[in-house]
Design an enzyme around this catalytic site. Structure first.
Site, PDB file in Angstrom:
ATOM      1  N   ARG A  44       0.500  -1.489  -0.023  1.00  0.00           N
ATOM      2  CA  ARG A  44       0.368   0.270   0.357  1.00  0.00           C
ATOM      3  C   ARG A  44       1.250   1.313  -0.056  1.00  0.00           C
ATOM      4  O   ARG A  44       0.490   2.448  -0.779  1.00  0.00           O
ATOM      5  CB  ARG A  44      -1.273  -0.289   1.228  1.00  0.00           C
ATOM      6  CG  ARG A  44      -1.459   1.460   1.945  1.00  0.00           C
ATOM      7  CD  ARG A  44      -3.425   1.125   2.111  1.00  0.00           C
ATOM      8  NE  ARG A  44      -3.173   0.173   2.958  1.00  0.00           N
ATOM      9  CZ  ARG A  44      -2.144   0.818   4.388  1.00  0.00           C
ATOM     10  NH1 ARG A  44      -1.943   1.651   4.661  1.00  0.00           N
ATOM     11  NH2 ARG A  44      -2.171  -0.588   5.170  1.00  0.00           N
ATOM     12  N   TYR A  96     -17.138  16.210 -16.245  1.00  0.00           N
ATOM     13  CA  TYR A  96     -17.328  15.547 -15.762  1.00  0.00           C
ATOM     14  C   TYR A  96     -18.557  14.926 -14.405  1.00  0.00           C
ATOM     15  O   TYR A  96     -18.152  15.207 -13.205  1.00  0.00           O
ATOM     16  CB  TYR A  96     -16.569  14.194 -15.412  1.00  0.00           C
ATOM     17  CG  TYR A  96     -16.582  12.806 -14.930  1.00  0.00           C
ATOM     18  CD1 TYR A  96     -17.806  12.125 -15.572  1.00  0.00           C
ATOM     19  CD2 TYR A  96     -16.382  12.560 -14.319  1.00  0.00           C
ATOM     20  CE1 TYR A  96     -18.188  10.148 -15.584  1.00  0.00           C
ATOM     21  CE2 TYR A  96     -16.877  10.978 -13.272  1.00  0.00           C
ATOM     22  CZ  TYR A  96     -17.598  10.164 -13.969  1.00  0.00           C
ATOM     23  OH  TYR A  96     -17.455   9.338 -14.115  1.00  0.00           O
ATOM     24  N   ASP A 168      -8.035  18.374 -14.610  1.00  0.00           N
ATOM     25  CA  ASP A 168      -8.109  17.118 -15.348  1.00  0.00           C
ATOM     26  C   ASP A 168      -7.713  16.843 -16.649  1.00  0.00           C
ATOM     27  O   ASP A 168      -8.582  17.685 -17.249  1.00  0.00           O
ATOM     28  CB  ASP A 168     -10.049  17.112 -14.944  1.00  0.00           C
ATOM     29  CG  ASP A 168      -9.751  15.558 -15.457  1.00  0.00           C
ATOM     30  OD1 ASP A 168      -9.213  14.917 -15.767  1.00  0.00           O
ATOM     31  OD2 ASP A 168     -11.137  15.319 -14.731  1.00  0.00           O
ATOM     32  N   LYS A 193      -8.703   5.844 -19.141  1.00  0.00           N
ATOM     33  CA  LYS A 193      -8.719   6.532 -20.415  1.00  0.00           C
ATOM     34  C   LYS A 193      -7.883   6.398 -21.248  1.00  0.00           C
ATOM     35  O   LYS A 193      -7.104   5.666 -21.842  1.00  0.00           O
ATOM     36  CB  LYS A 193      -9.936   7.790 -20.588  1.00  0.00           C
ATOM     37  CG  LYS A 193     -10.719   7.719 -19.673  1.00  0.00           C
ATOM     38  CD  LYS A 193     -12.411   7.236 -19.665  1.00  0.00           C
ATOM     39  CE  LYS A 193     -13.293   6.756 -18.386  1.00  0.00           C
ATOM     40  NZ  LYS A 193     -13.108   7.617 -18.062  1.00  0.00           N
TER      41      LYS A 193
END
Ligand code: PLP
Length: 367
Positions: A44, A96, A168, A193
């Site tokens: 992690r 978005y 973004d 994406k």
């Protein structure tokens, strides 16, 4: 230059001569002795495969540190931890729907204030800045209206008021734009994406160029734990190797389609920034969107973007489903709007498919 960087991204140069990066699945790492570490203790916190992706991505973005997250939303959530109740963030009006939903929740639950502004209107943005304003959150090509923002003046404005500029950059990718070089403080992507590029990895990434921010985000990332798995980190790195080729091809396909659609009687409005493979189309009222989507043979009715295949999305009930109707109205997200992520197929096949589907979608009547 970027082409070479991408094609050869993060070659290992380890003792085996391996070209592809090893996938380290181990979650735990043996300590040489008490108080000592190989640099890796627990996945992690840090994982060699994730580090290889993060380090090469940070270089590509012209930053100093990247943080790979388990989704694009986890990337945005990671950034949200920098803010506290009553802090204000000025946000791209058209963005978005999932980001809108998360910000709405954070506002109600944690009192961070998100004000939606039109970044095409510099004066309006300037007037919204108060003593509590801490950041600007910008989609340089907005979703789904594809509005291209000139971000440059906002870097200077942010500097003047000591605000963080958060970009973004999901649509543009580091191949077309590296905002950290231009003046941004934080860049994020839904790496699901274009970065992954093959519709088979859910991921996000945040990159910064400042040591203090990097340390804060590192601590949050480890504390919260929405880190990217080794296998997915490997897949992102593999996807990056062809980013330039995929972007060039999908952009050229989209440019041709946007030009073609300007002439089609079926299309009321073409929304395209001229860059990337992303465009939206508003069909005329006598064309039924459901019929159009059902009639596609090559293009695929599915909710994502940035992959090799052409995907078509219906923002009204998909990407922006949780946006109240009144807010959708203001942004022109109606039942005639479709969003296309143009893939890397042969352009003529895409065009032929869209035109035949439009013919099936015609329901008659007068314009
Ligand atoms: C511009 C943009 N940002 C963030 C996200 C969220 O990314 P993810 O779906 O990987 O969580 C998306 C998803 O579509 C997006 O389009």
């Amino acid at each position: 230059m970027k082409d070479t960087e991408l094609a050869q991204i993060a070659l290992t140069h380890d003792h085996t001569g391996a070209i592809a990066n090893p996938i380290y699945l181990s979650t735990a790492y043996q300590h040489p002795s008490l108080g000592q570490s190989t640099g890796y203790d627990y996945t992690r916190t840090k994982n060699p495969t994730r580090s290889a992706f993060e380090e090469s991505f940070a270089k590509l973005e012209r930053g100093i540190a990247s943080f790979a997250t388990s989704s694009g939303m986890a990337a945005i959530q990671l950034i949200c931890n920098l803010f506290k109740p009553n802090d204000e963030i000025l946000v791209s009006f058209d963005l978005y729907g999932g980001t809108f939903r998360l910000f709405d929740y954070y506002e109600q639950q944690y009192g961070i204030q998100f004000k939606y502004v039109d970044f095409l209107n510099y004066e309006e943005v300037t007037n919204q800045i108060t003593a509590n304003t801490k950041a600007l959150f910008i989609e340089p090509i907005s979703n789904p209206q594809m509005i291209a923002i000139d971000v440059e003046p906002y870097y200077q404005l942010a500097q003047k008021h000591q605000l963080l500029t958060i970009i973004d950059n999901t649509f543009l990718t580091p191949y077309l734009s590296t905002p950290l070089e231009e003046g941004a403080d934080i860049v994020l992507h839904s790496a699901t994406k274009y970065i992954g590029g093959h519709n088979d990895v859910l991921a996000g990434v945040v990159t910064v160029k400042d040591d203090k921010l990097a340390q804060q985000l590192f601590d949050f990332h480890n504390m919260i734990g929405a880190t990217l798995s080794p296998l997915d980190s490997y897949l992102l790195q593999r996807g990056l190797k062809t980013l330039h080729l995929r972007i060039e091809r999908s952009q050229s396909n989209a440019q041709q389609l946007a030009a073609k659609c300007q002439d089609l009687e079926a299309i009321d409005q073409v929304l395209y920034s001229g860059r990337t493979g992303m465009l939206s189309l508003r069909l005329n009222k006598n064309y039924n969107v459901a019929k159009f989507l059902e009639s596609l043979d090559i293009c695929i009715f599915a909710e994502s973007l940035g992959g090799t295949e052409t995907l078509i999305t219906f923002p009204y009930t998909q990407t922006h489903v949780d946006m109240p109707d009144s807010e959708k109205d203001k942004r022109g997200i109606d039942e005639q709007l479709i969003r296309l992520s143009i893939g890397i197929e042969d352009y003529t096949d895409i065009e032929r498919d869209i035109i035949q589907a439009l013919k099936h979608a015609y329901v008659g009547g007068i314009l």
